[in-house]
Design a protein around this motif. Structure first.
Motif, mmCIF file in Angstrom:
data_model
loop_
_atom_site.group_PDB
_atom_site.id
_atom_site.type_symbol
_atom_site.label_atom_id
_atom_site.label_comp_id
_atom_site.label_asym_id
_atom_site.label_seq_id
_atom_site.Cartn_x
_atom_site.Cartn_y
_atom_site.Cartn_z
ATOM 1 N N SER A 143 0.833 -1.175 0.103
ATOM 2 C CA SER A 143 -0.040 0.004 0.009
ATOM 3 C C SER A 143 0.778 1.459 0.099
ATOM 4 O O SER A 143 0.394 2.455 -0.148
ATOM 5 N N LYS A 144 2.222 1.262 0.147
ATOM 6 C CA LYS A 144 3.224 2.289 0.148
ATOM 7 C C LYS A 144 3.737 2.367 -0.955
ATOM 8 O O LYS A 144 4.252 1.530 -1.524
ATOM 9 N N GLY A 145 4.154 3.618 -1.191
ATOM 10 C CA GLY A 145 4.878 3.857 -2.467
ATOM 11 C C GLY A 145 6.435 3.801 -2.239
ATOM 12 O O GLY A 145 6.831 3.627 -0.984
ATOM 13 N N GLY A 146 7.227 3.872 -2.981
ATOM 14 C CA GLY A 146 8.697 3.807 -2.578
ATOM 15 C C GLY A 146 9.241 2.579 -3.632
ATOM 16 O O GLY A 146 9.025 1.589 -3.743
ATOM 17 N N VAL A 147 10.681 2.815 -3.722
ATOM 18 C CA VAL A 147 11.599 1.999 -4.409
ATOM 19 C C VAL A 147 12.130 0.752 -3.194
ATOM 20 O O VAL A 147 11.842 1.111 -2.058
ATOM 21 N N ALA A 148 11.966 -0.531 -3.629
ATOM 22 C CA ALA A 148 12.594 -1.527 -2.588
ATOM 23 C C ALA A 148 13.996 -1.148 -2.284
ATOM 24 O O ALA A 148 14.843 -0.668 -3.183
ATOM 25 N N ALA A 149 14.492 -1.519 -1.033
ATOM 26 C CA ALA A 149 15.672 -1.160 -0.868
ATOM 27 C C ALA A 149 16.926 -1.605 -1.488
ATOM 28 O O ALA A 149 17.758 -0.776 -1.665
ATOM 29 N N LYS A 150 16.665 -2.910 -2.021
ATOM 30 C CA LYS A 150 17.528 -3.483 -3.021
ATOM 31 C C LYS A 150 17.749 -2.913 -4.299
ATOM 32 O O LYS A 150 18.808 -3.177 -4.912
#
Length: 248
Positions: A143-150
């Motif tokens: 449900s949240k935006g954002g790129v995966a840490a990897k």
């Protein structure tokens, strides 16, 4: 254009003062300079007149989640003489990037190369480079935006290479936690990514890492934990303006 100030709860100025006091106390507890933490007032769903009232109480930076709502407020406040700084903090649609590139000072929610490329091409040449933050999804919530840490370093390399944009740092919205210790643990994970990315960017040709100085974490319920873990920018809405209005 002259806006009449709205009939607001008399505690608006007191709310702003209380937030600044919380920031000051949290920074001092972390042995930091309180001036190292900037306040962005999240004004989504509140009218332009409310923003004007907050600005007259000393607040300059405002965060918005909806492009058309924000642009309408900008137009209403044009010519008011207020020196405002506009931050976009919501999910980005490809068909709205021109408005972001042309009207905002900061975009805090960049998580795709395609979006960054469009804003880079659309940023007017007579304006300073658009300040952008890379949004990371630290909790992996769908449900949240954002790129995966990897994938963060790969995104950073691509965005740094684009003209008319200035990568300033990282933004994240971790899942809610019920204790200060658990809040700090979540923010610590984000700070580690920030430090890694700052070091990585500093090694890029031309030294863009020298501008990698903003960690945007912390909201009304957890700003103390965020500042303890190195936040340089907090995004505060309800603690300033009260309950969010349901109409736009």
């Amino acid at each position: 254009m002259m806006l009449s100030l709205p009939t607001l709860p008399s505690n608006l100025q007191a709310n702003l003062a209380a937030i600044h006091e919380r920031i000051t106390k949290a920074a001092r507890a972390a042995r930091r300079d309180p001036s190292s933490v900037r306040l962005v007032a999240v004004s989504k769903t509140f009218p332009a007149s409310t923003i004007a009232a907050a600005a007259h109480s000393g607040q300059r930076a405002f965060g918005e989640n909806h492009v058309q709502e924000a642009v309408s407020k900008m137009d209403q406040l044009a010519g008011s003489g207020l020196d405002l700084e506009w931050h976009f903090i919501g999910p980005i649609q490809s068909n709205k990037t021109r408005w972001l590139a042309e009207r905002f000072d900061w975009v805090q929610s960049v998580d795709r190369v395609k979006i960054a490329e469009r804003m880079s091409a659309q940023r007017p040449v007579d304006r300073s480079p658009l300040n952008v933050l890379l949004q990371v999804n630290i909790s992996g919530e769908a449900s949240k935006g954002g790129v995966a840490a990897k994938q963060l370093l790969e995104l950073a390399d691509a965005v740094i290479a684009l003209p008319r944009l200035r990568v300033r740092g990282l933004m994240a919205v971790p899942g809610p936690e019920t204790t200060f210790e658990r809040q700090r643990a979540a923010f610590d994970n984000i700070k580690r990514l920030f430090d890694e990315l700052q070091a990585h960017c500093a090694g890029s040709r031309g030294g863009p890492g020298s501008h990698f100085d903003v960690l945007s974490i912390g909201m009304s319920s957890d700003l103390e934990a965020a500042i303890a873990e190195g936040s340089t920018m907090v995004r505060i809405g309800s603690a300033i303006f009260g309950a969010r209005q349901t109409h736009r």
